[in-house]
Design a protein around this motif. Sequence first.
Motif, PDB file in Angstrom:
ATOM      1  N   THR A 357       0.337  -1.270   0.191  1.00 56.45           N
ATOM      2  CA  THR A 357       0.148  -0.264  -0.133  1.00 56.45           C
ATOM      3  C   THR A 357       1.308   0.945  -0.168  1.00 56.45           C
ATOM      4  O   THR A 357       1.998   1.254   1.210  1.00 56.45           O
ATOM      5  N   GLN A 358       0.717   2.394  -1.298  1.00 53.97           N
ATOM      6  CA  GLN A 358       1.376   3.570  -0.991  1.00 53.97           C
ATOM      7  C   GLN A 358       0.446   4.516  -0.988  1.00 53.97           C
ATOM      8  O   GLN A 358      -0.473   4.288  -2.340  1.00 53.97           O
ATOM      9  N   VAL A 359       0.902   5.588  -0.572  1.00 60.85           N
ATOM     10  CA  VAL A 359      -0.102   7.036  -0.804  1.00 60.85           C
ATOM     11  C   VAL A 359       1.499   8.003  -0.410  1.00 60.85           C
ATOM     12  O   VAL A 359       1.582   8.009   0.484  1.00 60.85           O
ATOM     13  N   MET A 360       0.279   8.613  -1.671  1.00 60.76           N
ATOM     14  CA  MET A 360       1.529   9.995  -1.381  1.00 60.76           C
ATOM     15  C   MET A 360       0.288  11.197  -1.330  1.00 60.76           C
ATOM     16  O   MET A 360      -0.271  11.189  -2.147  1.00 60.76           O
ATOM     17  N   SER A 361       0.550  11.848  -0.361  1.00 56.83           N
ATOM     18  CA  SER A 361      -0.253  13.323  -0.212  1.00 56.83           C
ATOM     19  C   SER A 361       0.543  14.686  -0.112  1.00 56.83           C
ATOM     20  O   SER A 361       2.197  14.388   0.117  1.00 56.83           O
ATOM     21  N   TYR A 389      -8.922  12.439  -1.640  1.00 58.34           N
ATOM     22  CA  TYR A 389      -8.481  11.426  -1.998  1.00 58.34           C
ATOM     23  C   TYR A 389      -8.823  11.007  -3.268  1.00 58.34           C
ATOM     24  O   TYR A 389      -9.739  10.574  -3.560  1.00 58.34           O
ATOM     25  N   ASN A 390      -7.576  10.271  -3.766  1.00 62.31           N
ATOM     26  CA  ASN A 390      -8.120   9.489  -5.016  1.00 62.31           C
ATOM     27  C   ASN A 390      -7.573   7.939  -5.242  1.00 62.31           C
ATOM     28  O   ASN A 390      -6.562   8.061  -4.121  1.00 62.31           O
ATOM     29  N   PHE A 391      -8.641   7.596  -5.748  1.00 59.71           N
ATOM     30  CA  PHE A 391      -8.240   6.337  -6.060  1.00 59.71           C
ATOM     31  C   PHE A 391      -8.493   5.501  -7.454  1.00 59.71           C
ATOM     32  O   PHE A 391      -9.218   5.252  -7.719  1.00 59.71           O
ATOM     33  N   PRO A 392      -6.857   5.836  -7.422  1.00 58.30           N
ATOM     34  CA  PRO A 392      -7.045   5.411  -9.230  1.00 58.30           C
ATOM     35  C   PRO A 392      -7.268   3.996 -10.032  1.00 58.30           C
ATOM     36  O   PRO A 392      -6.794   3.326  -8.876  1.00 58.30           O
ATOM     37  N   PRO A 393      -7.976   3.730 -11.084  1.00 60.20           N
ATOM     38  CA  PRO A 393      -7.609   2.304 -11.201  1.00 60.20           C
ATOM     39  C   PRO A 393      -6.144   1.751 -11.593  1.00 60.20           C
ATOM     40  O   PRO A 393      -6.291   0.480 -10.521  1.00 60.20           O
ATOM     41  N   TYR A 394      -5.267   1.798 -11.696  1.00 57.77           N
ATOM     42  CA  TYR A 394      -4.328   2.092 -11.508  1.00 57.77           C
ATOM     43  C   TYR A 394      -4.159   0.893 -10.635  1.00 57.77           C
ATOM     44  O   TYR A 394      -2.540   0.482 -10.220  1.00 57.77           O
ATOM     45  N   SER A 395      -3.807   1.624  -9.414  1.00 52.71           N
ATOM     46  CA  SER A 395      -3.787   1.725  -7.994  1.00 52.71           C
ATOM     47  C   SER A 395      -3.517   0.209  -7.538  1.00 52.71           C
ATOM     48  O   SER A 395      -3.492  -0.614  -6.939  1.00 52.71           O
ATOM     49  N   VAL A 396      -4.382  -0.985  -8.125  1.00 54.85           N
ATOM     50  CA  VAL A 396      -5.140  -2.386  -8.063  1.00 54.85           C
ATOM     51  C   VAL A 396      -4.761  -2.715  -9.539  1.00 54.85           C
ATOM     52  O   VAL A 396      -5.573  -3.830  -9.802  1.00 54.85           O
ATOM     53  N   GLY A 397      -4.084  -2.661  -9.900  1.00 55.67           N
ATOM     54  CA  GLY A 397      -3.620  -3.053 -11.508  1.00 55.67           C
ATOM     55  C   GLY A 397      -5.191  -3.343 -12.905  1.00 55.67           C
ATOM     56  O   GLY A 397      -5.179  -4.795 -13.405  1.00 55.67           O
ATOM     57  N   GLU A 398      -6.006  -2.681 -12.707  1.00 54.76           N
ATOM     58  CA  GLU A 398      -7.113  -2.625 -12.811  1.00 54.76           C
ATOM     59  C   GLU A 398      -7.061  -1.408 -13.939  1.00 54.76           C
ATOM     60  O   GLU A 398      -6.212  -0.106 -14.196  1.00 54.76           O
ATOM     61  N   SER A 443      -2.276  -0.308  -4.492  1.00 53.91           N
ATOM     62  CA  SER A 443      -3.168  -0.690  -2.677  1.00 53.91           C
ATOM     63  C   SER A 443      -3.728  -1.891  -2.659  1.00 53.91           C
ATOM     64  O   SER A 443      -3.545  -2.931  -3.766  1.00 53.91           O
ATOM     65  N   ASN A 444      -2.761  -2.003  -1.535  1.00 53.69           N
ATOM     66  CA  ASN A 444      -3.422  -3.639  -0.860  1.00 53.69           C
ATOM     67  C   ASN A 444      -3.849  -3.705   1.018  1.00 53.69           C
ATOM     68  O   ASN A 444      -3.256  -3.966   1.559  1.00 53.69           O
ATOM     69  N   GLY A 445      -4.790  -2.628   0.745  1.00 52.14           N
ATOM     70  CA  GLY A 445      -5.669  -2.282   2.285  1.00 52.14           C
ATOM     71  C   GLY A 445      -4.860  -1.502   2.646  1.00 52.14           C
ATOM     72  O   GLY A 445      -3.731  -0.936   3.315  1.00 52.14           O
ATOM     73  N   SER A 446      -6.121  -1.194   3.654  1.00 50.80           N
ATOM     74  CA  SER A 446      -5.838   0.659   4.848  1.00 50.80           C
ATOM     75  C   SER A 446      -5.133   1.725   4.020  1.00 50.80           C
ATOM     76  O   SER A 446      -4.731   2.364   4.688  1.00 50.80           O
ATOM     77  N   THR A 447      -5.737   1.727   2.847  1.00 49.09           N
ATOM     78  CA  THR A 447      -4.742   3.347   2.048  1.00 49.09           C
ATOM     79  C   THR A 447      -6.023   3.855   3.130  1.00 49.09           C
ATOM     80  O   THR A 447      -5.150   5.328   2.704  1.00 49.09           O
ATOM     81  N   SER A 448      -6.931   4.454   3.821  1.00 48.64           N
ATOM     82  CA  SER A 448      -7.238   5.113   4.145  1.00 48.64           C
ATOM     83  C   SER A 448      -6.301   5.840   5.494  1.00 48.64           C
ATOM     84  O   SER A 448      -5.660   6.875   5.656  1.00 48.64           O
ATOM     85  N   MET A 449      -5.459   4.981   6.048  1.00 43.90           N
ATOM     86  CA  MET A 449      -4.962   5.121   7.052  1.00 43.90           C
ATOM     87  C   MET A 449      -3.086   5.616   6.282  1.00 43.90           C
ATOM     88  O   MET A 449      -2.252   6.358   7.766  1.00 43.90           O
TER      89      MET A 449
END
Length: 716
Positions: A357-361, A389-398, A443-449
Amino acid sequence: MQEIEKSISFDGRDIKLRVGLLAPQAGGAVLVQSGETAVLVTATRAAAREGIDFLPLLVDYEERLYAAGRIPGGFLRREGRPPERATLISRLIDRPLRPLFPNWLRDDIQVVATTLAMDEQVPPDVLAATGASVAVLLAKIPFNGPMAAVRVGLVGDDFVINPTYKEVENGDLDLIVAGSPDGVIMVEAGANQLPEADVIEAIDFGYEVVQDLIQAQRDLIQELGIEVVQEPEPATDPTLATFVEEKTAADIKEVLKQFTLTKPERDEKLDAIKADLVTAIGALEEDNPIKVAVAADGKALGNTYKSVTKKLMRQQILDEKVRVDGRQLDEVRPIYCQVGLLPNRVHGTGLFQRGLTQVMSVVTLGTPGDAQMMDDLHPEEEKRYLHHYNFPPYSVGETRPMRSPGRREIGHGALAERALVPVLPPQEEFPYVIRVVSEVLSSNGSTSMGSVCGSTLSLMDAGVPITKPVSGAAMGLIKEGDEVRILTDIQGIEDFLGDMDFKVAGTDSGITALQMDMKINGLPVQVIADAIHQAKPARLHILEKMLATLDQPRPELSPYAPRLISFKIDPDLIGMVIGPGGKKIKSITEQTGAKVDIADDGTVTVSSISGEKAKQAKALIESIVFKPSAGDVFVGTVTRVIPIGAFVEFMPGQEGMIHISQLADYRVAKVEDEVNVGDEVIIKVREIDSRGRINLTRLNIHPDEAAAAREAAALR
């Protein structure tokens, strides 16, 4: 249906449930009222659509501004797209409601909550959530309820049920607890760094009241003669499940014990097992019952394979206390942090990675004019901290079309925002509007945290003087009968196949935000308490890794961030600064290039990329509203000459007179011998008479006073 009203009281605050009057064609309808806030909630059921393999539940919360005696803004003057807070309330109703429907139910269900009247005392959200349960029961939809929700506030040292907006604002806790007869089913909270023990006590306090509301619903249903619907689960053929488990269980177990596999590698191996299963079924005789069942329902095989995988993963955790990546139940994945990743044009950046899980703020600092105006029923009129908060499809390989933010994106951004608001500096000390955007890159779980952690780093990188850094961890749960396993830092597969997603954020002093969602009918408060306690060492471990990267806010802002100067003027003088038709304030902007915002209370905020330009604009404004005192020294310009003296403008729009006797320390025969129109002179305020006239002098001015006056004039 006969009209019936039920009332229940908590500490003198009543909640009324009224049925049988409104919306007679809805499946079920109830008017929930407390104080002068009234919410109509309806539930309607339609037949299942072909090919649906999930519960198509749609929950909508609608606000009508007439509820507060207001007319909507904008060109159309009517309600349009729901504001973010309405979306969050829709989610708040959905989250405790959804798990209580049988997992086999596939009918279309729509719950609509509409706020018809609202005072500024009682928030409508928990009333709507409780009303949703009543409406579903009245609609005779299969439901493992009743369900109810209450808000718990902390006023002084006392917990308060369903506090007013003002009590929430002035208190240290805003907690919503929803529960069923089986236990707590949803928790959401914002807190001012409260200790874990206090939060647990508040949850327990709230659930006691929830049980009273559940009983009130039971009494209402009984009085109406309505039986809670318990439709039997549709019969399923166990043959397919047995066949799939026999064919795949050994291979799935082997994959789940290969702890060094990455998520893509594990998914690839599980997909390969499924492909072999499809081949095996294809080789069966055409009239084989298993082959017939798969052919009849295109999703039966996939769903059965998923159920077997879920069963085996849960069994491994329950029996061996080992997770699919080899971690112990309370172990956090490897953490990587970085700040300043993007160039200085970006005001602050924080990269946070936990496992995959990787997030850049990214932080942007703005002026008070950038605050978001709120056009909804909430008393708050503007927001100065925005978290997106943005969740693009590439974050899960979709791949999928990218549209405007959905409910999930809005909800995750709001949770991260709530976690960080308690540590932001007061507006008086740091008058910037702050926007943080969390980009989920993987994303692999707990992106909000992950957003909370990355945003803390980005705020410190931007030089925002937060009072304490905030970290967060997501807790999971596996429950079979009396066997319970709490998981720290859940990854995607554990969230998807587990029973709970419990996010806990806070500082080393206490909790700032909670959000718990269940996939089962409820949990005892003690299990929730255990999860909160288990989250603390995880949060502190994560915080330690973050602080090793950047341990405090940077002392300087980005050179590209606006420089703000905030000060106050007499509110009665705001018109003087603005000028007729905004002439004066426009002139200040043109002269300095600075932006000027003036609040109704007289707070002036001047912003500019150049600190010197901001100071220049401030000096110009102060000169307009300045009230001179005897002894003040200025640089002025002679505007008029008369036989007995000269008039001097020493501030924009302000002038006084130098009597001929005050022009020099010797006798002056003629004013023009000393000064003429347009001359620059150093003057001192000698006195301000009873009529407000300002008398000036050129006598007894010290060289240091003259130098200071020239310096001040240079800024204007």
